[in-house]
Design a protein around this motif. Structure first.
Motif, PDB file in Angstrom:
ATOM      1  N   ALA A 414       9.217  -9.418   1.641  1.00  6.97           N
ATOM      2  CA  ALA A 414      10.528 -10.267   1.475  1.00  6.97           C
ATOM      3  C   ALA A 414       9.447 -11.036   2.271  1.00  6.97           C
ATOM      4  N   TRP A 417       7.171 -13.016  -0.536  1.00  9.64           N
ATOM      5  CA  TRP A 417       8.293 -13.965  -1.174  1.00  9.64           C
ATOM      6  C   TRP A 417       8.203 -14.565  -0.440  1.00  9.64           C
ATOM      7  N   TRP A 418       9.217 -15.548   0.376  1.00  7.66           N
ATOM      8  CA  TRP A 418       9.116 -16.274   1.307  1.00  7.66           C
ATOM      9  C   TRP A 418       8.133 -17.012   1.368  1.00  7.66           C
TER      10      TRP A 418
END
Length: 763
Positions: A414, A417-418
């Motif tokens: 996560a 991706w952020w």
């Protein structure tokens, strides 16, 4: 041996995953090709999931496409046509024009070159003379280029030998670590394909069109600068900018010298050891790079809106204003001209579009970056989470570490991706996750094998607690593992170490040593019991409880118990001899081990006893309690093995027995005759033992008749006989006991109706 194996398994549970973890970190630090390719594949996936949105900032590609070749003629076009194309672009309002084409050869359509190979003759010579007065197409093209201005020509560095040095217009100055040159980090190639001198001299900029794909043939990052391996006086190797960078410089009318910021510039310190280039500043724009000066291309994918066919320009087919304030690159999408590439989004992409996308990013200030600290951060994640798995899985099992590790892994993905979607930073989650998966699988696999090994040990342990027959029976009939029991005639044995408290005191600082000693003792004693068809009920510290005739019937079970008891003492003698030799070799004190054994028989309740959650195959009954008391009396009477009255009655014809006393053990009011087991049938049938047994029985008769003189005399005679037979030490304690009792009774005689019963006050 088992302890050593267990320690080895425990060590391997930590060492093997730790070795895998360190190997993964080493491979990451070396950044081997497969590691780099794995990382690039993840970044490709990100680009496919969220490509850069196309914002029209005025970058256009004038495409020498298949239609243009069909309508305007095959390539290469005459330089006059290229001059016309350039003129129309600048006249239409294009601010800057960059060529993705190298004009390395003279134009073959120039008049002088067309007639050069004609045969000589009056007419042809006249034409040749006339042609020589006509303008050269290359010179004409250069003239148009100089007149229009804002034109960037192309060069290409190659691995061939250098035939001429390209003109260096845009150049670089580096600020950073002392003693480091740009050529220490950027691509350096030995050869170059350059334009004709006249064309290069007329250009406002001269730039690289090198687009180097990765090892899998996909273009992801492009060098913004590269050096020609040709040392020049004072300046060293000439360094050239890439096409998009040079066009940005010309567009801004920025100084020719572009600033390269390297690690350590302005005295800044990094918390990592990474070195190289950080960014390049051109006019007001700053372009971040990787350490080798490459720019990550954030692709939009093929955009037809970028393209204008060269035919439409040449035929004035464009709408008014289509070229006004545009930044034009001239290149080709024609397959036959061999300038096709692959990107993360397009399997086939014209090379000129890569330069167009880069120029768009520079104008927008939109950049993908791979932070200088990324490698160290990814390695740190591998190290920390890897150590978590290494340390937690052996303690917590595989499930909870998997849940926690999975959550952390999700957090890593996560965050990656952020970082890409919001910050346009490239952080690799794949290699850390694969490394952690390898560590977890290694840890959990070893844990599984260890658990299976422990299960086998449990089965083996049941094989040592229970007779093989019971193990086989339970394997064949699992339904017997339920609460309940049955009444059987059984023989019970209790075996306990004498003086265990004194032994324990010698191991106060070494409890592991005491455990090893007890295990070393109990192992051969257990083997004797199992060998004689006994079943181990339980171990109680230094005590063994065993029984015979359950769950399967054992013929002559009282005899088998007595045989086992004698074998146990023989095994104990062998162990003491071995320990004595070891103590002498180590020059340490030797403390022999001695055990007392009590054996009794009678009806007992035997079966699986306990609760629904846990139960053991065990035995209950009065005969059990008496067997325990008999073992306790072995120390009081100074003998090794004490038999109950019921056992003595069954085995007296086959074993050497001497009656010890008529005793009421603690907890019972009824007196029983107890006996010492001194040997097997061979001892029992010897003449010396027969004489001793008769004298011993006469001693007990005189004692119970309160004939103290005769009893005292017979005690000494029996003592002498026992010494003669070589068992004096075994019976001295018994005869000392009777001498002391006789002395007391002489001083304080018992009642006249005394029946000879000794009431025990201790266990």
């Amino acid at each position: 041996m088992r302890l050593t194996k267990q320690r080895l398994l425990t060590s391997l549970h930590y060492l093997v995953p730790l070795a895998i973890l360190l190997t993964c970190i080493f491979l990451r630090w070396q950044d081997l090709p497969f590691v780099d390719q794995l990382r690039l594949s993840v970044f490709d996936t990100y680009q496919r999931m969220a490509p850069r949105s196309y914002d029209d900032v005025g970058v256009r590609i004038v495409d020498i496409d298949e239609r243009s070749l069909a309508e305007l003629g095959q390539w290469p076009w005459p330089r006059t046509r290229m001059a016309e194309l350039l003129y129309r672009l600048r006249a239409g309002g294009a601010q800057v024009v960059g060529f993705d084409v190298v004009f390395a050869e003279p134009d073959r359509t120039s008049p002088a070159r067309v007639v050069k190979d004609w045969p000589s003759g009056p007419d042809t010579d006249k034409i040749k003379s006339l042609a020589a007065t006509l303008p050269d197409h290359d010179a004409l093209f250069a003239q148009f280029m100089r007149g229009t201005g804002q034109v960037v020509t192309a060069i290409q560095l190659t691995n061939d030998k250098i035939t001429g040095q390209p003109r260096q217009i845009g150049n670089f100055s580096a600020a950073g670590e002392a003693g480091r040159r740009l050529s220490d980090f950027i691509p350096v190639l030995p050869g170059a394909t350059k334009n004709l001198d006249a064309i290069e001299a007329a250009a406002s900029g001269n730039a690289l069109i090198n687009v180097s794909p990765e090892q899998d043939g996909i273009v992801r990052r492009v060098p913004l600068l590269a050096a020609l391996d040709h040392e020049l006086p004072a300046i060293g190797m000439p360094v050239y900018p890439t096409l998009s960078l040079e066009m940005l410089r010309v567009l801004q009318d920025a100084p020719r010298t572009m600033n390269v910021r390297m690690s350590g510039a302005s005295g800044r310190e990094r918390w990592t050891r990474s070195q190289g280039i950080e960014a390049i500043r051109v006019g007001t724009a700053t372009i971040p790079t990787d350490h080798a000066g490459h720019m990550w291309v954030h692709f939009t994918g093929h955009q037809p809106d970028r393209y204008i066919s060269a035919t439409d320009v040449m035929k004035d087919s464009l709408a008014e204003g289509d070229l006004r304030n545009k930044f034009v690159l001239i290149g080709t999408s024609a397959a036959g001209l061999l300038d096709l590439r692959s990107s993360p989004l397009d399997r086939v992409l014209p090379g000129v579009e890569v330069h167009a996308e880069m120029l768009e990013q520079m104008i927008l200030g939109h950049f993908l970056t791979r932070p200088y600290w990324a490698a160290e951060a990814e390695t740190l994640v591998v190290l920390m989470l890897g150590l978590f798995f290494v340390l937690s899985v052996p303690r917590l099992g595989a499930v909870w570490p998997a849940v926690i590790g999975g959550s952390l892994a999700f957090a890593v993905v996560a965050f990656s991706w952020w970082a890409y979607d919001s910050q346009r930073m490239l952080i690799d989650p794949a290699y850390p996750l694969i490394s952690l998966l390898a560590v977890y699988l290694a840890t959990s696999s070893i844990g599984f094998m260890r658990t299976e090994g422990e299960r086998r040990q449990v089965r083996s342990a049941f094989g040592t607690y229970l007779s093989p027959a019971l193990v086989e029976q339970l394997a064949r009939h699992p339904d017997r593992l339920k609460l309940g029991g049955e009444t059987r005639d059984m023989t019970l044995m209790f075996c306990d170490v004498r003086g265990f408290t004194s032994i324990s005191e010698g191991f106060k600082s070494n409890p592991q040593g005491l455990t090893r000693l007890i295990n070393r003792l109990l192992t051969p004693l257990t083997e004797c019991i199992l060998r004689h068809e006994g079943t181990i009920d339980k171990y109680m510290g230094d005590c063994i409880m065993a029984f015979w005739n359950a769950p399967l019937e054992v013929e002559n079970h009282a005899h088998r118990a007595c045989e086992s008891a004698l074998a146990m003492h023989s095994a104990l003698d062998a162990l003491n001899s071995q320990r004595k030799s070891e103590a002498e070799d180590e020059n340490t004190a030797f403390l022999p081990l001695n055990v007392g054994i009590g054996i009794n028989c009678g009806d007992c309740l035997v079966g699986n006893m306990g609760s629904d959650q846990r139960f053991d195959y065990s035995v209950l009954g009065d005969a059990v309690n008496l067997a325990s008391r008999l073992e306790g009396q072995s120390k009081n009477y100074g003998v090794d093995i004490v038999l109950g009255e019921a056992v003595a009655a069954r085995v007296e014809d086959n074993f050497a027995l001497l009656e010890l006393d008529l005793i009421a053990v603690k907890g019972k009011s009824e007196a029983v005759h107890i006996h010492a087991l001194l040997g097997d049938a061979t001892v029992r049938n010897s003449d010396s033992f027969g004489t001793h047994r008769v004298a011993h029985q006469n001693m007990l008769t005189a004692y119970r008749a309160q004939n103290w003189e005769a009893a005292a005399r017979l005690v000494e005679e029996c003592r002498a006989m026992s010494h003669t037979q070589g068992r004096g030490d075994a019976l001295d304690g018994l005869y000392d006991l009777y001498q002391e009792r006789i002395r007391i009774f002489r001083e304080t005689p018992p009642p006249a109706n005394w029946d000879g019963v000794f009431v025990a006050t201790g266990k």
